[in-house]
Motif scaffolding. Structure first.
Motif, PDB file in Angstrom:
ATOM      1  N   ILE A  34      -9.611  -8.149   4.596  1.00 22.62           N
ATOM      2  CA  ILE A  34      -8.434  -9.017   4.660  1.00 22.62           C
ATOM      3  C   ILE A  34      -8.370  -9.579   6.069  1.00 22.62           C
ATOM      4  O   ILE A  34      -8.125  -8.847   7.028  1.00 22.62           O
ATOM      5  N   PHE A  77      -9.257 -12.675  -0.076  1.00 20.49           N
ATOM      6  CA  PHE A  77     -10.049 -11.636   0.563  1.00 20.49           C
ATOM      7  C   PHE A  77     -11.316 -12.323   1.062  1.00 20.49           C
ATOM      8  O   PHE A  77     -11.793 -13.261   0.433  1.00 20.49           O
ATOM      9  N   LEU A  81      -5.830   1.259   0.950  1.00 28.08           N
ATOM     10  CA  LEU A  81      -5.437   0.399  -0.180  1.00 28.08           C
ATOM     11  C   LEU A  81      -6.169   0.794  -1.457  1.00 28.08           C
ATOM     12  O   LEU A  81      -5.553   0.972  -2.506  1.00 28.08           O
ATOM     13  N   VAL A  91      -7.132  -6.729  -8.201  1.00 33.02           N
ATOM     14  CA  VAL A  91      -5.950  -7.004  -7.381  1.00 33.02           C
ATOM     15  C   VAL A  91      -6.006  -8.423  -6.821  1.00 33.02           C
ATOM     16  O   VAL A  91      -7.059  -9.044  -6.751  1.00 33.02           O
ATOM     17  N   GLU A  92      -4.824  -8.897  -6.430  1.00 30.72           N
ATOM     18  CA  GLU A  92      -4.689 -10.184  -5.759  1.00 30.72           C
ATOM     19  C   GLU A  92      -3.862  -9.972  -4.504  1.00 30.72           C
ATOM     20  O   GLU A  92      -3.253  -8.925  -4.320  1.00 30.72           O
ATOM     21  N   ARG A  93      -3.805 -10.997  -3.690  1.00 32.87           N
ATOM     22  CA  ARG A  93      -3.121 -10.896  -2.400  1.00 32.87           C
ATOM     23  C   ARG A  93      -2.196 -12.079  -2.179  1.00 32.87           C
ATOM     24  O   ARG A  93      -2.527 -13.212  -2.495  1.00 32.87           O
ATOM     25  N   ILE A 124      -0.403  -6.728  -1.679  1.00 32.13           N
ATOM     26  CA  ILE A 124      -1.512  -6.623  -2.624  1.00 32.13           C
ATOM     27  C   ILE A 124      -0.910  -6.184  -3.950  1.00 32.13           C
ATOM     28  O   ILE A 124      -0.198  -5.181  -4.011  1.00 32.13           O
TER      29      ILE A 124
END
Length: 132
Positions: A29, A51, A104, A114-116, A121
């Motif tokens: 990240i 990411f 994480l 997952v997404e950010r 997150i």
């Protein structure tokens, strides 16, 4: 060891998704530019919602938790150190970055996508609970 890797799974589920990474490469990240800091969905580059691939140095809006047997903390730190150095970031950040990313990944089972959004997150697909 559980880590986050680039994935194309669930791409297109959210408007503005992109995946320019190599499938399965380790991700980190990165820092967020001022434009994306104000609006991660409206910024020019997408750094506030992506990411970064350690090898490709490209971005993806989705990452997957993966268990890499035999991959050690030292291996992870070295992968991050090398990538940071190649990209012009201080390689001394590698150990703290590795620790944060491992923290994480430990929360979810392998296969979770997952997404950010900036510092948040979120799970898109929890492993074993596929969307139909």
């Amino acid at each position: 060891m559980k880590v986050l890797v680039a994935t194309a799974r669930t791409q297109g589920e959210r408007e503005g998704d992109f995946n320019w990474c190599v499938e399965g490469e380790l991700v980190w990240i990165g820092l967020v530019c001022a434009s994306d800091q104000a609006d991660p969905d409206g910024g020019r580059c997408g750094c506030g919602r992506s990411f970064g691939g350690l090898n490709s140095h490209r971005g993806t809006t989705t990452a997957m938790v993966r268990d890499l047997p035999g991959f050690t903390h030292a291996d992870y730190v070295e992968a991050l150190r090398s990538s940071l150095e190649q990209q012009g970031w201080p390689p001394g950040l590698a150990e703290s970055e590795a620790d944060e990313l491992l923290e994480l990944a430990r929360y979810w089972p392998p296969g979770t996508v997952v997404e950010r959004r900036l510092d948040t997150i979120s799970v898109r697909v929890f492993a074993g609970h596929e969307r139909r």
